[in-house]
Design a protein around this motif. Structure first.
Motif, PDB file in Angstrom:
ATOM      1  N   ALA A   1       0.833  -1.320  -0.220  1.00 12.29           N
ATOM      2  CA  ALA A   1       0.022   0.045  -0.075  1.00 12.29           C
ATOM      3  C   ALA A   1       0.786   1.168   0.150  1.00 12.29           C
ATOM      4  O   ALA A   1       0.581   2.220  -0.694  1.00 12.29           O
ATOM      5  CB  ALA A   1      -0.971   0.022   0.985  1.00 12.29           C
ATOM      6  N   VAL A   2       2.057   1.186   0.765  1.00 13.36           N
ATOM      7  CA  VAL A   2       2.648   2.417   0.863  1.00 13.36           C
ATOM      8  C   VAL A   2       3.489   2.668  -0.646  1.00 13.36           C
ATOM      9  O   VAL A   2       3.483   3.713  -1.082  1.00 13.36           O
ATOM     10  CB  VAL A   2       3.715   2.064   1.863  1.00 13.36           C
ATOM     11  N   ILE A   3       3.948   1.677  -1.202  1.00 12.30           N
ATOM     12  CA  ILE A   3       4.571   1.654  -2.491  1.00 12.30           C
ATOM     13  C   ILE A   3       3.644   2.249  -3.520  1.00 12.30           C
ATOM     14  O   ILE A   3       3.797   2.984  -4.363  1.00 12.30           O
ATOM     15  CB  ILE A   3       5.044   0.365  -2.956  1.00 12.30           C
ATOM     16  N   GLY A   4       2.389   1.817  -3.415  1.00 11.83           N
ATOM     17  CA  GLY A   4       1.380   2.206  -4.269  1.00 11.83           C
ATOM     18  C   GLY A   4       0.985   3.795  -4.054  1.00 11.83           C
ATOM     19  O   GLY A   4       0.741   4.345  -4.842  1.00 11.83           O
ATOM     20  N   LEU A   5       0.945   4.200  -2.749  1.00 14.36           N
ATOM     21  CA  LEU A   5       0.694   5.672  -2.684  1.00 14.36           C
ATOM     22  C   LEU A   5       2.003   6.540  -3.193  1.00 14.36           C
ATOM     23  O   LEU A   5       1.690   7.630  -3.451  1.00 14.36           O
ATOM     24  CB  LEU A   5       0.632   5.903  -0.812  1.00 14.36           C
ATOM     25  N   VAL A   6       3.313   5.804  -3.061  1.00 16.22           N
ATOM     26  CA  VAL A   6       4.152   6.549  -3.847  1.00 16.22           C
ATOM     27  C   VAL A   6       4.205   6.712  -5.199  1.00 16.22           C
ATOM     28  O   VAL A   6       4.264   7.885  -5.817  1.00 16.22           O
ATOM     29  CB  VAL A   6       5.672   5.971  -3.289  1.00 16.22           C
ATOM     30  N   PHE A   7       3.407   5.862  -5.842  1.00 18.56           N
ATOM     31  CA  PHE A   7       3.247   5.581  -7.054  1.00 18.56           C
ATOM     32  C   PHE A   7       2.311   6.694  -7.564  1.00 18.56           C
ATOM     33  O   PHE A   7       2.268   7.466  -8.767  1.00 18.56           O
ATOM     34  CB  PHE A   7       2.896   4.502  -7.885  1.00 18.56           C
ATOM     35  N   VAL A   8       1.138   6.747  -6.654  1.00 17.74           N
ATOM     36  CA  VAL A   8       0.109   7.763  -6.911  1.00 17.74           C
ATOM     37  C   VAL A   8       0.354   9.342  -6.979  1.00 17.74           C
ATOM     38  O   VAL A   8       0.314  10.067  -7.732  1.00 17.74           O
ATOM     39  CB  VAL A   8      -0.933   7.415  -5.835  1.00 17.74           C
ATOM     40  N   ALA A   9       1.360   9.586  -5.752  1.00 12.55           N
ATOM     41  CA  ALA A   9       2.201  10.772  -5.751  1.00 12.55           C
ATOM     42  C   ALA A   9       2.968  11.232  -6.779  1.00 12.55           C
ATOM     43  O   ALA A   9       2.756  12.243  -7.455  1.00 12.55           O
ATOM     44  CB  ALA A   9       2.931  10.785  -4.415  1.00 12.55           C
ATOM     45  N   LEU A  10       3.672  10.261  -7.487  1.00 11.81           N
ATOM     46  CA  LEU A  10       4.231  10.600  -8.819  1.00 11.81           C
ATOM     47  C   LEU A  10       3.397  10.617  -9.658  1.00 11.81           C
ATOM     48  O   LEU A  10       3.552  11.563 -10.638  1.00 11.81           O
ATOM     49  CB  LEU A  10       5.308   9.295  -8.943  1.00 11.81           C
ATOM     50  N   TYR A  11       2.516   9.986 -10.052  1.00 13.65           N
ATOM     51  CA  TYR A  11       1.087   9.973 -11.000  1.00 13.65           C
ATOM     52  C   TYR A  11       0.665  11.558 -10.933  1.00 13.65           C
ATOM     53  O   TYR A  11       0.480  12.271 -11.644  1.00 13.65           O
ATOM     54  CB  TYR A  11       0.384   9.184 -10.828  1.00 13.65           C
ATOM     55  N   CYS A  12       0.387  12.032  -9.757  1.00 11.82           N
ATOM     56  CA  CYS A  12      -0.009  13.342  -9.697  1.00 11.82           C
ATOM     57  C   CYS A  12       0.982  14.282  -9.952  1.00 11.82           C
ATOM     58  O   CYS A  12       0.510  15.385 -10.699  1.00 11.82           O
ATOM     59  CB  CYS A  12      -0.543  13.590  -8.083  1.00 11.82           C
ATOM     60  N   VAL A  13       2.321  14.178  -9.855  1.00 11.20           N
ATOM     61  CA  VAL A  13       3.356  15.140 -10.282  1.00 11.20           C
ATOM     62  C   VAL A  13       3.062  15.012 -11.912  1.00 11.20           C
ATOM     63  O   VAL A  13       3.356  16.252 -12.337  1.00 11.20           O
ATOM     64  CB  VAL A  13       4.892  14.959  -9.597  1.00 11.20           C
ATOM     65  N   VAL A  14       3.069  14.004 -12.634  1.00 14.26           N
ATOM     66  CA  VAL A  14       3.080  13.953 -13.899  1.00 14.26           C
ATOM     67  C   VAL A  14       1.718  14.694 -14.459  1.00 14.26           C
ATOM     68  O   VAL A  14       1.760  15.684 -15.594  1.00 14.26           O
ATOM     69  CB  VAL A  14       2.904  12.304 -14.536  1.00 14.26           C
ATOM     70  N   LEU A  15       0.641  14.423 -13.771  1.00 15.61           N
ATOM     71  CA  LEU A  15      -0.672  15.194 -14.061  1.00 15.61           C
ATOM     72  C   LEU A  15      -0.515  16.696 -14.091  1.00 15.61           C
ATOM     73  O   LEU A  15      -0.939  17.488 -14.842  1.00 15.61           O
ATOM     74  CB  LEU A  15      -1.783  14.772 -13.222  1.00 15.61           C
ATOM     75  N   TRP A  16       0.475  17.235 -12.895  1.00 14.78           N
ATOM     76  CA  TRP A  16       0.437  18.561 -12.761  1.00 14.78           C
ATOM     77  C   TRP A  16       1.350  19.164 -14.129  1.00 14.78           C
ATOM     78  O   TRP A  16       1.098  20.151 -14.527  1.00 14.78           O
ATOM     79  CB  TRP A  16       1.071  18.834 -11.682  1.00 14.78           C
ATOM     80  N   PHE A  17       2.183  18.377 -14.455  1.00 14.96           N
ATOM     81  CA  PHE A  17       2.953  18.793 -15.495  1.00 14.96           C
ATOM     82  C   PHE A  17       2.328  18.876 -16.975  1.00 14.96           C
ATOM     83  O   PHE A  17       2.504  19.842 -17.558  1.00 14.96           O
ATOM     84  CB  PHE A  17       4.384  17.923 -15.903  1.00 14.96           C
ATOM     85  N   ALA A  18       1.551  17.703 -16.927  1.00 12.05           N
ATOM     86  CA  ALA A  18       0.405  17.710 -18.110  1.00 12.05           C
ATOM     87  C   ALA A  18      -0.351  18.841 -18.273  1.00 12.05           C
ATOM     88  O   ALA A  18      -0.631  19.502 -19.333  1.00 12.05           O
ATOM     89  CB  ALA A  18      -0.269  16.561 -18.022  1.00 12.05           C
ATOM     90  N   TRP A  19      -0.777  19.320 -17.037  1.00 11.26           N
ATOM     91  CA  TRP A  19      -1.787  20.568 -17.057  1.00 11.26           C
ATOM     92  C   TRP A  19      -0.905  22.031 -17.408  1.00 11.26           C
ATOM     93  O   TRP A  19      -1.490  22.759 -17.868  1.00 11.26           O
ATOM     94  CB  TRP A  19      -2.286  20.682 -15.279  1.00 11.26           C
ATOM     95  N   GLN A  20       0.322  21.913 -16.832  1.00 11.72           N
ATOM     96  CA  GLN A  20       1.050  23.134 -17.405  1.00 11.72           C
ATOM     97  C   GLN A  20       1.640  22.927 -18.832  1.00 11.72           C
ATOM     98  O   GLN A  20       2.360  23.721 -19.405  1.00 11.72           O
ATOM     99  CB  GLN A  20       2.358  23.102 -16.443  1.00 11.72           C
TER     100      GLN A  20
END
Length: 197
Positions: A108-127
């Motif tokens: 679960a912790v590894i999954g949350l890390v991947f979710v955080a990285l995914y959110c960073v990629v989403l932010w860059f895509a928004w930019q």
């Protein structure tokens, strides 16, 4: 209005009667009678203001963000039954319940890390970063593939959330791949490269 008498060819008229100087049509020539080099043309102005996001980009990013939120909700529901998950994992893996619980928490912790990285990629895509959009295509395609395979083992609320996630994921990928989205990402790349000069 008549001009005064013109001097013979090759002679300079007195100042004030020529096309040069304060009362003439242009600046006097430089030393030696030469005009010198023309000034360079002005640099073209480049816009540094981001262009407005098309609705396809907004819809695509919103759908992917909603997918992440539902995924987190599904994880919370999963952790509500951590003991039963650990017991199932212990039974299937032939390990103790304590070891199975530890494995589930680490996963679960590894999954949350991947979710955080995914959110960073989403932010860059928004930019407007096209590389982030490509990463979303790759991750979204893999998630669709594994999500469809995982539907067979889901049931109840988990099945419903999984289906909604897959639909949102497909919508996000399709909208980010549409022509207005591609043109906007291309325009943003050109704007950023022009702003560096």
């Amino acid at each position: 209005m008549t001009a005064g008498p013109q001097p013979p060819y090759g002679q300079q008229p007195p100042d004030g009667q020529s096309g040069h100087g304060p009362s003439g049509y242009g600046p006097p020539p430089g030393p030696g009678g030469s005009w010198g080099a023309a000034p360079p043309p002005p640099e073209p102005t480049r816009s540094t203001t981001p262009t407005a996001r098309p609705s396809t980009v907004r819809t695509g990013i919103y759908a992917l963000v909603a997918n992440v939120v539902i995924g987190l909700l599904a994880s919370v529901l999963t952790f509500g039954s951590l003991d039963s998950l650990a017991e199932d994992a212990a039974r299937d893996g032939g390990i103790s319940v304590a070891d199975a619980r530890t494995a589930v928490v680490i996963g679960a912790v590894i999954g949350l890390v991947f979710v955080a990285l995914y959110c960073v990629v989403l932010w860059f895509a928004w930019q407007g970063r096209n590389w982030a959009r490509i990463v979303l295509f790759v991750l979204g395609g893999l998630s669709l593939l594994f999500g469809l395979l995982g539907l067979a083992s889901a049931g109840g609320v988990q099945l419903l959330l999984s289906v909604v996630q897959l639909v949102l994921l497909a919508v996000g990928i399709v909208y980010l791949a549409l022509k207005p989205s591609s043109e906007w990402y291309r325009a943003e790349k050109q704007r950023r490269s022009g702003a560096q000069y």
